[in-house]
Design a protein around this motif. Structure first.
Motif, PDB file in Angstrom:
ATOM      1  N   ALA A 209     122.840  26.923  98.723  1.00 17.90           N
ATOM      2  CA  ALA A 209     123.723  27.583  97.745  1.00 17.90           C
ATOM      3  C   ALA A 209     123.970  26.701  96.527  1.00 17.90           C
ATOM      4  N   GLU A 210     124.071  25.392  96.732  1.00  9.17           N
ATOM      5  CA  GLU A 210     124.367  24.460  95.635  1.00  9.17           C
ATOM      6  C   GLU A 210     123.124  24.058  94.841  1.00  9.17           C
ATOM      7  N   ALA A 211     121.952  24.386  95.347  1.00 16.73           N
ATOM      8  CA  ALA A 211     120.702  23.952  94.711  1.00 16.73           C
ATOM      9  C   ALA A 211     120.427  24.694  93.413  1.00 16.73           C
ATOM     10  N   ASP A 212     119.898  23.951  92.444  1.00 18.59           N
ATOM     11  CA  ASP A 212     119.465  24.544  91.181  1.00 18.59           C
ATOM     12  C   ASP A 212     118.047  25.091  91.299  1.00 18.59           C
ATOM     13  N   ILE A 213     117.272  24.482  92.195  1.00 20.70           N
ATOM     14  CA  ILE A 213     115.882  24.888  92.364  1.00 20.70           C
ATOM     15  C   ILE A 213     115.392  24.491  93.757  1.00 20.70           C
ATOM     16  N   VAL A 214     114.385  25.224  94.235  1.00 26.94           N
ATOM     17  CA  VAL A 214     113.804  24.982  95.552  1.00 26.94           C
ATOM     18  C   VAL A 214     112.333  24.611  95.375  1.00 26.94           C
ATOM     19  N   ILE A 215     111.912  23.534  96.051  1.00 31.78           N
ATOM     20  CA  ILE A 215     110.501  23.157  96.060  1.00 31.78           C
ATOM     21  C   ILE A 215     109.948  23.387  97.471  1.00 31.78           C
ATOM     22  N   LEU A 216     108.870  24.143  97.536  1.00 28.72           N
ATOM     23  CA  LEU A 216     108.191  24.360  98.803  1.00 28.72           C
ATOM     24  C   LEU A 216     106.833  23.679  98.703  1.00 28.72           C
ATOM     25  N   ALA A 217     106.734  22.485  99.283  1.00 28.07           N
ATOM     26  CA  ALA A 217     105.474  21.737  99.323  1.00 28.07           C
ATOM     27  C   ALA A 217     104.874  22.039 100.685  1.00 28.07           C
ATOM     28  N   ILE A 218     104.147  23.154 100.738  1.00 28.18           N
ATOM     29  CA  ILE A 218     103.704  23.661 102.041  1.00 28.18           C
ATOM     30  C   ILE A 218     102.233  24.085 102.020  1.00 28.18           C
ATOM     31  N   ASP A 219     101.592  23.887 103.168  1.00 28.27           N
ATOM     32  CA  ASP A 219     100.205  24.312 103.356  1.00 28.27           C
ATOM     33  C   ASP A 219     100.106  25.404 104.414  1.00 28.27           C
ATOM     34  N   VAL A 220     101.239  25.733 105.026  1.00 30.66           N
ATOM     35  CA  VAL A 220     101.294  26.719 106.109  1.00 30.66           C
ATOM     36  C   VAL A 220     102.529  27.597 105.917  1.00 30.66           C
ATOM     37  N   LYS A 221     102.594  28.672 106.678  1.00 28.57           N
ATOM     38  CA  LYS A 221     103.788  29.517 106.659  1.00 28.57           C
ATOM     39  C   LYS A 221     104.925  28.733 107.312  1.00 28.57           C
ATOM     40  N   ILE A 222     106.101  28.786 106.687  1.00 28.14           N
ATOM     41  CA  ILE A 222     107.250  28.073 107.245  1.00 28.14           C
ATOM     42  C   ILE A 222     108.258  29.059 107.811  1.00 28.14           C
ATOM     43  N   SER A 223     109.109  28.575 108.672  1.00 28.44           N
ATOM     44  CA  SER A 223     110.158  29.445 109.194  1.00 28.44           C
ATOM     45  C   SER A 223     111.361  29.364 108.259  1.00 28.44           C
ATOM     46  N   GLY A 224     112.003  30.490 108.046  1.00 29.95           N
ATOM     47  CA  GLY A 224     113.217  30.526 107.244  1.00 29.95           C
ATOM     48  C   GLY A 224     113.013  30.572 105.741  1.00 29.95           C
ATOM     49  N   GLU A 225     111.840  30.948 105.295  1.00 30.59           N
ATOM     50  CA  GLU A 225     111.597  30.997 103.849  1.00 30.59           C
ATOM     51  C   GLU A 225     112.508  32.024 103.170  1.00 30.59           C
ATOM     52  N   ASP A 226     112.890  33.056 103.900  1.00 30.62           N
ATOM     53  CA  ASP A 226     113.742  34.107 103.341  1.00 30.62           C
ATOM     54  C   ASP A 226     115.137  33.603 102.938  1.00 30.62           C
ATOM     55  N   ARG A 227     115.562  32.465 103.459  1.00 32.60           N
ATOM     56  CA  ARG A 227     116.901  31.944 103.100  1.00 32.60           C
ATOM     57  C   ARG A 227     116.976  31.459 101.660  1.00 32.60           C
ATOM     58  N   PHE A 228     115.835  31.346 100.991  1.00 33.56           N
ATOM     59  CA  PHE A 228     115.806  30.915  99.597  1.00 33.56           C
ATOM     60  C   PHE A 228     115.793  32.080  98.619  1.00 33.56           C
ATOM     61  N   GLN A 229     115.912  33.296  99.131  1.00 34.91           N
ATOM     62  CA  GLN A 229     115.881  34.486  98.296  1.00 34.91           C
ATOM     63  C   GLN A 229     116.944  34.385  97.203  1.00 34.91           C
ATOM     64  N   GLY A 230     116.557  34.720  95.977  1.00 35.00           N
ATOM     65  CA  GLY A 230     117.487  34.677  94.860  1.00 35.00           C
ATOM     66  C   GLY A 230     117.512  33.336  94.143  1.00 35.00           C
ATOM     67  N   LYS A 231     116.816  32.344  94.681  1.00 34.77           N
ATOM     68  CA  LYS A 231     116.751  31.019  94.066  1.00 34.77           C
ATOM     69  C   LYS A 231     115.451  30.884  93.274  1.00 34.77           C
ATOM     70  N   LYS A 232     115.462  29.997  92.286  1.00 35.36           N
ATOM     71  CA  LYS A 232     114.218  29.663  91.604  1.00 35.36           C
ATOM     72  C   LYS A 232     113.409  28.796  92.556  1.00 35.36           C
ATOM     73  N   ILE A 233     112.159  29.206  92.791  1.00 38.01           N
ATOM     74  CA  ILE A 233     111.301  28.522  93.760  1.00 38.01           C
ATOM     75  C   ILE A 233     109.996  28.106  93.094  1.00 38.01           C
ATOM     76  N   VAL A 234     109.582  26.875  93.379  1.00 40.64           N
ATOM     77  CA  VAL A 234     108.267  26.400  92.975  1.00 40.64           C
ATOM     78  C   VAL A 234     107.529  26.072  94.267  1.00 40.64           C
ATOM     79  N   LYS A 235     106.349  26.687  94.436  1.00 36.87           N
ATOM     80  CA  LYS A 235     105.569  26.483  95.661  1.00 36.87           C
ATOM     81  C   LYS A 235     104.261  25.786  95.300  1.00 36.87           C
ATOM     82  N   VAL A 236     103.993  24.675  95.980  1.00 38.71           N
ATOM     83  CA  VAL A 236     102.774  23.900  95.738  1.00 38.71           C
ATOM     84  C   VAL A 236     102.223  23.407  97.077  1.00 38.71           C
TER      85      VAL A 236
END
Length: 103
Positions: free
Chosen positions: A54-81
């Protein structure tokens, strides 16, 4: 700026933790608050709380596989690499996150 994220590689060992370390070091060097959760072979470590997200300004997903709980970042600015980007260019990636967060 506050950054949260998840690191997870295909094997769930080396790249997961290297990506976490590189992202945390680069963000701290830039003067940002950062917390990176890892999802590896031993499960979830350094788990992000609802408050962290909730307090985050941005979310970074440094992932090569599907992760659990990705839906909890809904509504946030996300960068996926891929984890490789976080490992090889962490400073550039953190600069990009700052740019995206302020758009």
């Amino acid at each position: 700026m506050k950054i949260v994220g998840v690191a997870a590689c295909t094997v769930g060992i080396a790249h997961t933790y290297i990506a976490q370390e590189k992202l945390e070091a680069a963000a701290k060097k830039a003067g940002y608050d950062v917390k990176i959760e890892t999802q590896g072979t031993i499960g979830i470590e350094n788990e992000l709380s609802g408050q962290d997200i909730a307090e985050a300004d941005i979310v970074i997903l440094a992932i090569d596989v599907k992760i659990s709980g990705e839906d909890r970042f809904q509504g946030k600015k996300i960068v996926k690499v891929p984890t490789e980007v976080a490992i090889k260019s962490p400073n550039k990636l953190i600069a990009k996150l700052a740019e995206v967060a302020t758009q």
